[in-house]
Design a protein around this motif. Sequence first.
Motif, PDB file in Angstrom:
ATOM      1  N   LYS A  43     -43.761  -4.781 -81.898  1.00  0.00           N
ATOM      2  CA  LYS A  43     -43.164  -5.954 -81.259  1.00  0.00           C
ATOM      3  C   LYS A  43     -43.279  -5.816 -79.746  1.00  0.00           C
ATOM      4  O   LYS A  43     -43.217  -4.716 -79.207  1.00  0.00           O
ATOM      5  CB  LYS A  43     -41.691  -6.108 -81.640  1.00  0.00           C
ATOM      6  CG  LYS A  43     -41.476  -6.509 -83.082  1.00  0.00           C
ATOM      7  CD  LYS A  43     -40.031  -6.761 -83.382  1.00  0.00           C
ATOM      8  CE  LYS A  43     -39.878  -7.174 -84.846  1.00  0.00           C
ATOM      9  NZ  LYS A  43     -38.481  -7.421 -85.196  1.00  0.00           N
ATOM     10  N   ASN A 155     -27.364 -14.756 -80.496  1.00  0.00           N
ATOM     11  CA  ASN A 155     -28.629 -14.329 -81.101  1.00  0.00           C
ATOM     12  C   ASN A 155     -29.151 -15.418 -82.026  1.00  0.00           C
ATOM     13  O   ASN A 155     -28.375 -16.064 -82.727  1.00  0.00           O
ATOM     14  CB  ASN A 155     -28.425 -13.042 -81.897  1.00  0.00           C
ATOM     15  CG  ASN A 155     -28.061 -11.886 -80.992  1.00  0.00           C
ATOM     16  OD1 ASN A 155     -28.909 -11.372 -80.279  1.00  0.00           O
ATOM     17  ND2 ASN A 155     -26.809 -11.490 -81.006  1.00  0.00           N
ATOM     18  N   VAL A 157     -33.080 -16.705 -84.213  1.00  0.00           N
ATOM     19  CA  VAL A 157     -34.498 -16.533 -84.519  1.00  0.00           C
ATOM     20  C   VAL A 157     -35.083 -17.934 -84.644  1.00  0.00           C
ATOM     21  O   VAL A 157     -34.562 -18.778 -85.374  1.00  0.00           O
ATOM     22  CB  VAL A 157     -34.724 -15.752 -85.831  1.00  0.00           C
ATOM     23  CG1 VAL A 157     -36.217 -15.674 -86.154  1.00  0.00           C
ATOM     24  CG2 VAL A 157     -34.124 -14.354 -85.742  1.00  0.00           C
ATOM     25  N   ASP A 178     -42.306 -15.710 -85.721  1.00  0.00           N
ATOM     26  CA  ASP A 178     -40.863 -15.579 -85.495  1.00  0.00           C
ATOM     27  C   ASP A 178     -40.589 -15.004 -84.105  1.00  0.00           C
ATOM     28  O   ASP A 178     -41.165 -13.972 -83.739  1.00  0.00           O
ATOM     29  CB  ASP A 178     -40.221 -14.660 -86.532  1.00  0.00           C
ATOM     30  CG  ASP A 178     -40.171 -15.295 -87.916  1.00  0.00           C
ATOM     31  OD1 ASP A 178     -40.325 -16.531 -88.012  1.00  0.00           O
ATOM     32  OD2 ASP A 178     -39.991 -14.552 -88.888  1.00  0.00           O
ATOM     33  N   GLU A 180     -37.458 -13.589 -81.958  1.00  0.00           N
ATOM     34  CA  GLU A 180     -36.060 -13.159 -81.943  1.00  0.00           C
ATOM     35  C   GLU A 180     -35.525 -13.350 -80.526  1.00  0.00           C
ATOM     36  O   GLU A 180     -36.122 -12.864 -79.567  1.00  0.00           O
ATOM     37  CB  GLU A 180     -35.952 -11.688 -82.332  1.00  0.00           C
ATOM     38  CG  GLU A 180     -36.481 -11.374 -83.706  1.00  0.00           C
ATOM     39  CD  GLU A 180     -36.574  -9.869 -83.938  1.00  0.00           C
ATOM     40  OE1 GLU A 180     -35.646  -9.136 -83.520  1.00  0.00           O
ATOM     41  OE2 GLU A 180     -37.588  -9.437 -84.519  1.00  0.00           O
ATOM     42  N   ASN A 182     -32.228 -13.090 -77.845  1.00  0.00           N
ATOM     43  CA  ASN A 182     -30.916 -12.524 -77.517  1.00  0.00           C
ATOM     44  C   ASN A 182     -30.517 -13.065 -76.150  1.00  0.00           C
ATOM     45  O   ASN A 182     -31.198 -12.828 -75.161  1.00  0.00           O
ATOM     46  CB  ASN A 182     -30.970 -10.995 -77.493  1.00  0.00           C
ATOM     47  CG  ASN A 182     -29.709 -10.385 -76.921  1.00  0.00           C
ATOM     48  OD1 ASN A 182     -29.723  -9.819 -75.842  1.00  0.00           O
ATOM     49  ND2 ASN A 182     -28.605 -10.494 -77.636  1.00  0.00           N
TER      50      ASN A 182
END
Length: 191
Positions: A43, A155, A157, A178, A180, A182
């Motif tokens: 990632k 948070n 996605v 996807d 993610e 934060n």
Amino acid sequence: MKHIIASLALVSFAGVASAAVDTYNIDTAHSFANFKIRHVVSKTAGSFNDIKGVIKLDPDNLANSSVDARINVLSISTGLAKRDEHIQKPEYLDAGAFSEIQFVSTKVEAKSKTQGVITGKFTLHGVTKEISFPFVVLGYGNDPWGGQRTGIEANAVIKASDYGYTWGQKVGSPVGDDIEVNLLIEGVKQK
């Protein structure tokens, strides 16, 4: 006469209720939209460091709260300037055409005095969709400059393909679909 007294009581109550909502300006220097996305077999992470907006927060009932925030896509930072420039190009974020990400809340569901789920209109790459995600109010406090602050973490996605990006849909693509997210947001209370 009873109707007049009842009306005055309602107006008075409404004034008290609305006074409980505090308005905070997002502190750009202490707020971050961090992200992670698959790259080949690992990632890649980064942040958008230019976030502006207003948070209206009712510490006694989060359901009365709201957010209007904007992120400058050109503020992306992955720790490598060459990668940042590449990500801003048309085949990825297309920052020249879509330089802003926006979120405007439409509803907050309070789970407690510090936790909830926020729903709103999220605009990325010229596409607006309704999304919901959990958040936590990390606290309230005085800062060293005589102001008052709040901290919020959230948070989520999201799928890049929901916003017109196709890179994660291509066979053999090194980049995933996807993303993610934060959010670490610090707000300064308006005086």
